[in-house]
Write a protein that holds these residues in place. Structure first.
Motif, short mmCIF file in Angstrom:
data_model
loop_
_atom_site.label_atom_id
_atom_site.label_comp_id
_atom_site.label_asym_id
_atom_site.label_seq_id
_atom_site.Cartn_x
_atom_site.Cartn_y
_atom_site.Cartn_z
N PHE A 35 64.05 39.75 37.57
CA PHE A 35 65.02 38.70 37.21
C PHE A 35 64.30 37.48 36.62
O PHE A 35 64.73 36.91 35.61
CB PHE A 35 65.81 38.29 38.45
N LEU A 36 63.20 37.09 37.26
CA LEU A 36 62.47 35.92 36.79
C LEU A 36 61.71 36.19 35.49
O LEU A 36 61.39 35.26 34.76
CB LEU A 36 61.51 35.43 37.87
N ASN A 37 61.41 37.45 35.23
CA ASN A 37 60.75 37.82 33.98
C ASN A 37 61.79 38.21 32.92
O ASN A 37 61.77 39.31 32.36
CB ASN A 37 59.77 38.97 34.20
N ASN A 38 62.74 37.30 32.71
CA ASN A 38 63.78 37.48 31.68
C ASN A 38 64.63 38.73 31.90
O ASN A 38 65.02 39.43 30.97
CB ASN A 38 63.14 37.56 30.28
N GLN A 39 64.94 39.01 33.19
CA GLN A 39 65.77 40.17 33.54
C GLN A 39 65.23 41.46 32.92
O GLN A 39 65.96 42.27 32.34
CB GLN A 39 67.24 39.97 33.13
N ILE A 74 75.07 38.71 32.92
CA ILE A 74 74.34 37.55 32.39
C ILE A 74 74.02 37.73 30.90
O ILE A 74 74.24 36.83 30.08
CB ILE A 74 73.05 37.32 33.20
N GLN A 75 73.54 38.91 30.56
CA GLN A 75 73.10 39.12 29.17
C GLN A 75 74.27 39.31 28.22
O GLN A 75 74.21 38.86 27.07
CB GLN A 75 72.16 40.33 29.12
N VAL A 76 75.33 39.95 28.68
CA VAL A 76 76.50 40.13 27.79
C VAL A 76 77.17 38.81 27.50
O VAL A 76 77.61 38.54 26.36
CB VAL A 76 77.49 41.13 28.44
N ASN A 77 77.24 37.94 28.51
CA ASN A 77 77.92 36.65 28.34
C ASN A 77 76.96 35.53 27.93
O ASN A 77 77.38 34.37 27.84
CB ASN A 77 78.62 36.27 29.65
N HIS A 78 75.68 35.90 27.72
CA HIS A 78 74.66 34.93 27.28
C HIS A 78 74.62 33.70 28.19
O HIS A 78 74.64 32.55 27.73
CB HIS A 78 74.93 34.50 25.83
N ILE A 79 74.60 33.96 29.47
CA ILE A 79 74.58 32.88 30.46
C ILE A 79 73.14 32.43 30.66
O ILE A 79 72.25 33.26 30.96
CB ILE A 79 75.19 33.35 31.79
N PRO A 80 72.84 31.16 30.50
CA PRO A 80 71.46 30.68 30.68
C PRO A 80 71.07 30.67 32.16
O PRO A 80 71.80 30.14 33.00
CB PRO A 80 71.50 29.26 30.11
N VAL A 81 69.96 31.27 32.49
CA VAL A 81 69.45 31.27 33.86
C VAL A 81 67.96 30.93 33.81
O VAL A 81 67.30 31.11 32.78
CB VAL A 81 69.64 32.65 34.55
N PHE A 82 67.46 30.47 34.94
CA PHE A 82 66.04 30.12 35.00
C PHE A 82 65.20 31.41 34.93
O PHE A 82 65.49 32.39 35.60
CB PHE A 82 65.72 29.37 36.29
N SER A 83 64.18 31.37 34.12
CA SER A 83 63.25 32.51 34.06
C SER A 83 61.90 31.99 33.57
O SER A 83 61.82 30.94 32.94
CB SER A 83 63.76 33.60 33.13
N THR A 84 60.88 32.73 33.89
CA THR A 84 59.54 32.38 33.45
C THR A 84 59.28 33.00 32.09
O THR A 84 60.12 33.69 31.53
CB THR A 84 58.50 32.87 34.47
N THR A 99 47.52 38.61 31.69
CA THR A 99 48.63 38.01 30.93
C THR A 99 48.97 36.60 31.40
O THR A 99 49.88 35.99 30.85
CB THR A 99 49.88 38.89 31.06
N HIS A 100 48.28 36.12 32.43
CA HIS A 100 48.55 34.77 33.00
C HIS A 100 50.01 34.65 33.45
O HIS A 100 50.65 33.60 33.28
CB HIS A 100 48.22 33.67 31.98
N ASN A 101 50.51 35.73 34.05
CA ASN A 101 51.90 35.75 34.52
C ASN A 101 51.92 35.29 35.97
O ASN A 101 51.68 36.07 36.90
CB ASN A 101 52.47 37.16 34.38
N THR A 102 52.22 34.01 36.17
CA THR A 102 52.20 33.43 37.52
C THR A 102 53.25 34.07 38.42
O THR A 102 52.99 34.33 39.62
CB THR A 102 52.45 31.92 37.44
N THR A 103 54.42 34.33 37.89
CA THR A 103 55.49 34.94 38.69
C THR A 103 55.07 36.30 39.21
O THR A 103 55.27 36.63 40.39
CB THR A 103 56.77 35.08 37.84
N GLU A 148 55.04 42.87 23.04
CA GLU A 148 53.81 43.61 22.79
C GLU A 148 53.11 43.99 24.10
O GLU A 148 52.60 45.10 24.26
CB GLU A 148 52.86 42.78 21.93
N GLN A 149 53.12 43.05 25.06
CA GLN A 149 52.49 43.33 26.35
C GLN A 149 53.25 44.43 27.10
O GLN A 149 52.63 45.30 27.73
CB GLN A 149 52.44 42.05 27.19
N SER A 150 54.56 44.41 27.02
CA SER A 150 55.37 45.45 27.67
C SER A 150 55.06 46.82 27.08
O SER A 150 54.95 47.82 27.81
CB SER A 150 56.86 45.14 27.52
N LEU A 151 54.93 46.87 25.77
CA LEU A 151 54.62 48.14 25.12
C LEU A 151 53.27 48.69 25.57
O LEU A 151 53.08 49.90 25.71
CB LEU A 151 54.62 47.97 23.59
#
Length: 279
Positions: free
Chosen positions: A113-117, A160-170, A64-68, A176-179
């Motif tokens: 966390f870095l993978n979009n929580q 973070i997700q309820v309040n839509h707070i922007p955080v750094f993520s890769t 998946t070329h997932n560096t994190t 589809e990959q998660s599935l």
């Protein structure tokens, strides 16, 4: 083909046994307490099979070329090997167990966390495994502390997700990959649980059986010593009684017979109860 599989299995088993001996051989040699020996084996299995689980994780990260994922898997590899080296150097098994439990929860949490929580089974399964391991190998205090760390992280993600707070993520994994990969990794962790925890309880049963057999041998040996002593006494009393009978000393003969009866009762008591009072 079956011969090839058999050879591969033998090589894998030999590798596992050699590594186990190298890491916890000294601990098993020094420690006599059965619980500590089982916990040492549990710690080794936990670290060893986590290392094996890194193989599919690396392959998925490369695909998946997932560096994190690759970087944190490398950090995971380093911490697991470090834990093994610390045990080999003589660090307390309980201390390393606590360290391993926290590391195997915190590092995947950082990756999550870095993978979009991401809270999918790819991470939640390892958190469950970490808490179960901590509870079995350490104590309730460390387990509750570990659980508090996990609950704190989940609360942070929810905030973070309820309040839509922007955080750094890769970029993370696509839906589809998660599935595709979640069932695969979940299957690996199910096998992990079966092998590590199943082997732990099997070791407990084996150890307890060995202790029971050892106690039975000691008991049989002690009983044999007592009975041998009683028979020697009876033999002496019998000879003495015969001598008194030949001399016509009925009083001493009667005393010998009374003592023989008492010694027989003591021997019967040993046979019935395994205990007795020497007279």
């Amino acid at each position: 083909m079956p011969q090839l599989i058999k050879k591969i299995y033998k090589v894998a088993l030999k590798t596992y046994q050699n590594l186990e001996n190298a890491v916890i051989g000294n601990v098993l040699h020094i420690t006599t307490d059965s619980k500590d020996r089982c916990n040492a084996r549990l710690l080794f299995d936990y670290l060893f099979f986590h290392l094996l689980l890194l193989i599919p994780k690396y392959l998925i990260g490369l695909y998946t070329h997932n560096t994190t994922e690759l970087l944190l898997s490398t950090a995971f590899l380093i911490t697991l090997v470090t834990c093994m080296l610390l045990v080999r150097k003589g660090a307390p098994v309980k201390t390393i167990s606590i360290l391993a439990a926290f590391l195997t929860l915190i590092l995947p949490a950082a990756c999550s966390f870095l993978n979009n929580q991401d809270l999918s089974p790819r991470y939640s399964m390892i958190w469950i495994v970490s808490i179960l391991f901590c509870y079995i190998a350490t104590n309730i205090t460390a387990t509750l502390a570990l659980g508090a760390v996990l609950c704190g992280y989940l609360s942070l993600v929810a905030w973070i997700q309820v309040n839509h707070i922007p955080v750094f993520s890769t970029a993370g994994f696509s839906p589809e990959q998660s599935l595709i990969f979640n069932p695969i990794l979940t299957a690996f962790y199910i096998l992990f649980l079966i092998r590590v925890l199943g082997a732990h309880y099997k070791n407990i049963f084996i150890t307890e059986r060995e202790r029971t057999l050892q106690k039975q041998k000691q008991h049989s040996s002690l009983l044999s010593q007592h009975l041998t002593k009683q028979f020697i006494i009876l033999k002496g009393l019998s000879r003495s009684g015969k001598s008194k009978y030949m001399d016509g000393n009925k009083e001493l003969l009667e005393a010998c017979l009374v003592e023989i009866e008492k010694q027989c009762e003591t021997a019967i008591s040993y046979l019935d109860n395994g205990t007795g009072t020497e007279n």
